[in-house]
Design an enzyme around this catalytic site. Structure first.
Site, PDB file in Angstrom:
ATOM      1  N   GLY A   1      56.528  37.923  20.554  1.00 33.24           N
ATOM      2  CA  GLY A   1      55.361  38.407  20.644  1.00 33.24           C
ATOM      3  C   GLY A   1      55.391  40.018  19.965  1.00 33.24           C
ATOM      4  CB  CYS A   2      52.854  41.644  18.643  1.00 33.66           C
ATOM      5  SG  CYS A   2      51.802  41.775  19.771  1.00 33.66           S
ATOM      6  CG  PHE A   3      52.657  44.837  23.099  1.00 33.11           C
ATOM      7  CD1 PHE A   3      52.021  46.003  22.137  1.00 33.11           C
ATOM      8  CD2 PHE A   3      51.697  44.322  23.799  1.00 33.11           C
ATOM      9  CE1 PHE A   3      50.429  46.940  22.732  1.00 33.11           C
ATOM     10  CE2 PHE A   3      49.720  45.204  23.363  1.00 33.11           C
ATOM     11  CZ  PHE A   3      49.660  46.104  22.695  1.00 33.11           C
ATOM     12  CB  ALA A   4      57.409  41.162  23.118  1.00 31.48           C
TER      13      ALA A   4
ATOM     14  CB  CYS B   1      56.357  47.487  18.945  1.00 27.49           C
ATOM     15  SG  CYS B   1      55.567  49.316  18.524  1.00 27.49           S
TER      16      CYS B   1
END
Lengths: 321, 321, 321, 321
Positions: free
Chosen positions: C130-133, C135
């Site tokens: 995932g994107c937040f993950a 980052c």
């Protein structure tokens, strides 16, 4: 491999050149000159290049290069060429306005490949076109090519903030510009000279006014020009003529859907769109002002100057959003 | 009718004061002083006031006024008060940081009505709170009021560009700031001093850290602070305690819907919202940095100083979009 | 040449894959499947690809491909794999959440090259993070790698609008979102599961909370996470440790200048930045949510799966502005 | 005190009416009707009104009111008036297009006070003008008033997103619209009918085309129209004529500085600016589309209908930034 030098390396157009040239398969960046940042990493100024390059700003070494991109700012190229004796073999691509009007008389070729491709291939010195000029000229060339410009031309074009450069001013201040638009230099913008000259190159009898209202947009990149004038082509004919004119020009496409400016952002493309209303033909033209309107076109010109494929290094991922 | 003077009239907070005071039913603007714009119409600088006022910048006349708003910039009020002998009867509302920390010791009252309303009503000199400070303090007061701050407090707050003033810089440049966010002064922001002092006023035994990360947002107005800390109140209790604390404070409301910053833009309101997660209470606090965070609060203080209704002239139409 | 298929071709992550793969020197796009747009040009949906490709949406032909990118949306991959019998030789890169938690148990490898590079090279099926993950994990890996996560971790991360997909909703409406920020899913975001699992892979004894507040930003692309936790490394040690950890990972760099989110937009890069305040180490991590946070990482995984250079086709021109 | 009812209370223009009327000293909001939100607090929909009002959406009670604002959407007012038998004493202000063209023939007065002030004062039913129409008409009235419109008129106008209403669509999606502009309905926009009709009211012999290109801007509020046409007035004469025409119209001012759209945002003002280039007179006109272009003008009309000062409740604080 083409050895490249850049002077005026800290400005917006130089940064944009670097973003392209770092990944260009046939370009080797010999030096990036900047008086004010000498010795510092290029990525300290162009922060988005951090992680992509270890280049630092350095002095110019004209013997090491095949081509020089001059990004010094308007009015400074003339002075630079007077004060510096460049080796004859070094080709020049100037991104300022200095040699655009009457380029031929000054030993330059006006670097719009969509009208001067053959001349560019044989040139030594290129005057790289202005951003508004590129966007509007690409909308007019097929008409001028068939001497169809018979009445006044009406143009409104809205530009991104990067068109005004990186100097902080009251009109570049975020608090002012955010969510804001305004007009500047209506009917008097300096690009009108090169636009008119380019139109006259194809249609020498054109003697009407080009009315041009530039608008400051509240976005970073891109230009959208809306152009209209009387024309006796039908909508279908117009599309056909435009497609034919741009057949061999890989960066210009005729869309049958009304374009938005963001669809060309971060690319070297120009998208054109045509509508007919009564006797009037409306043309919408969109480009990225820093790419097809400046540094992308400069690289396109470099490719042509050195006999490389026109699109080499310019297959750029659009930002999309 | 209260006669008002403003010094430092060309800056953002002065402009915002004018936007309010022009329509305030009990305020008469006696003068707006600006060294750099003396003699020019106020609306040449604050362009949005064109059509609303014919005022021009002029010299200060301290005898003509009941209250002076000092908008000169941080560090300049002290100097100003040293160099100028104001009539005793003139009340002062200072929008700089100069007298905020240890305001009492300096003869000032810290102008946050939600903690010092009675003191403000009897004050002569008001140190108007900082924007981040206001937003964060309003989120913490009900906890401090019941000595519930027992562990570290974690705060991230994102602010609009107007918080940084009107001086054009590289980080206020539209081309850079547009679509961009970044952190600055993490853990060290100057407002931490007044926040801590205000908390200690209600809860003298508070001895934990307030961790504060300020973020530059890509919008013009507003602050959103997210705050969390350990707290043994249930969600329902917390809402009840907050509603009770703010019962007599017309600009602060407790919402049961998670707020967005734009819902308070162009108003003097603060909206608070609470969630409980495990042992942690999260508080979201939103204000307009130029209004409740600066000039709106300054007018609120003026209203209190002169015994007028607290909300007089502050029934502001939100921008909404 | 790797033959590629894409299903769910009309969504944001598929569009972003196409923007990369069209110019990837070793990828051949065999088909782009979309139920709703079957038969239409890909550039009718992804308008920025107009002029770059003549591809149309078509039915899937699994025999023609080496790798399948699944862009169908969360919850739909499981169903898809149940209903479709893919040839064994076809490798899978799934961009949904479906197989991320406990990927190993389900025959998938969690596709974060900065922790699983060797496993990815030998995998058949990749669960793309995932994107937040991505980052946040990239900000924590060097700490977890030396078992330095001993206290609670505090994270606030602000994301661009493309993270929420292309479905028009009230919170994706321009009139609402423009100049606006808000919090959502505080302390409960679904990516916390994969973040925790990834941290535990390196530091199995980690048993503290990761407090995570996601913020909706008013920009299109990018994520900036600010992370802090107690750590006994000095600032210099921390920088050294991070540089060592990421030495062989070409897309992650440690900056000594506080980053802004736009400097990585339109690239596959992650820029990390470290500050020490008292006992706390603060890490700022920025990525482009659609690239390193989704489709760029998917192509990075494809490169690894087929033994190609990790950065092939991912030397992307940043948008810069 | 005027008792007010609103139907269609959940839309943008109704929200904007409420933002004004809540603070209007002579208006009492009797009801805000909304079929879809019946019974819910008004501030659940118009979130920025939280803290300002406890009103809930309710059924209409036509006996309780003096004036009804109809905000139901284009095409719905005709139906509404057919199906509902309003008391004769209730005045109507309709914000839709339904009764604008040929308003007189339908028993309505076209509600542009700057041309019809006296008629409005005596009217029962007002057709409130369109936003583009208001902005462009205010730029043309002084010319038409002296029969100076002799050639084609060229207009480009850029509008904020709120002009398109609150229905989420692909072109209202933030990810698309952010940093983007595009043209729509060029030469065919529906407001051309009321613009032409208004011009003809003052200059019945006008028989040229008004060429109008509407542009979708990437901001929330505001319209900027640039207009030019041949005119034999000098620049000074033009300014004089415009000032004279608008002498008794408090919301229209002639600026000698080129305006930006944000300077009128959140106000009911129109700022006009004039330049002469050769034989052409250029007029720039800026308004807030939701205020002078919709709900502000509706309140201005209400004030006139009930013999109140034209600006009552419309002394609005500009947003400024």
């Amino acid at each position: 491999m083409v050895n490249v030098g850049i002077i005026g390396g800290a400005g917006y157009t130089a940064g944009e050149l670097l973003r392209i040239l770092i990944w260009h398969p046939q370009a080797n960046i010999s030096f990036v000159q900047s008086t004010s940042h000498m010795g510092h990493p290029v990525s300290d100024v162009h922060r988005d290049l951090f992680g992509d390059t270890d280049l630092s700003f350095s002095e110019a070494d004209y013997k090491a290069i095949d081509v020089l991109f001059i990004c010094s700012g308007h009015g400074k190229t003339k002075l630079f060429l007077k004060e510096n004796n460049l080796p004859e073999a070094v080709k020049i691509i100037d991104l300022s306005t200095d040699f655009r009007p009457k380029a031929n008389e000054k030993g330059f070729v006006y670097g719009l490949p969509e009208i001067n491709k053959a001349k560019i291939a044989n040139a030594d010195k290129i005057a790289n076109p202005g951003c508004f000029a590129t966007c509007i000229e690409l909308g007019l060339l097929p008409l001028a090519n068939e001497s169809k410009l018979k009445e006044e031309v009406h143009v409104t074009a809205i530009t991104g903030s990067t068109g005004a450069g990186q100097n902080p001013t009251s009109t570049s201040h975020f608090s002012w510009k955010n969510n804001n638009v305004s007009v500047y230099k209506a009917f008097t913008h300096q690009h009108l000279a090169e636009i008119t000259e380019t139109v006259l190159q194809l249609q020498p009898n054109f003697d009407k006014e080009i009315n041009f209202i530039p608008v400051r947009g509240n976005f970073s990149r891109g230009i959208m020009a809306t152009i209209y004038t009387d024309c006796d082509w039908s909508a279908e004919e117009a599309v056909e003529k435009y497609k034919t004119y741009y057949k061999n020009h890989p960066f210009v496409s005729i869309s049958n859907i009304s374009p938005d400016v963001k669809q060309v952002v971060n690319t070297n493309k120009c998208v054109l769109y045509l509508e007919k209303h009564g006797s009037k033909l409306m043309i919408i033209s969109v480009i990225d002002n820093l790419l097809k309107g400046a540094s992308g076109q400069a690289v396109q010109n470099m490719n042509l100057l050195f006999g490389m494929p026109e699109i080499l290094g310019l297959g750029l991922k659009p930002v999309g959003f």
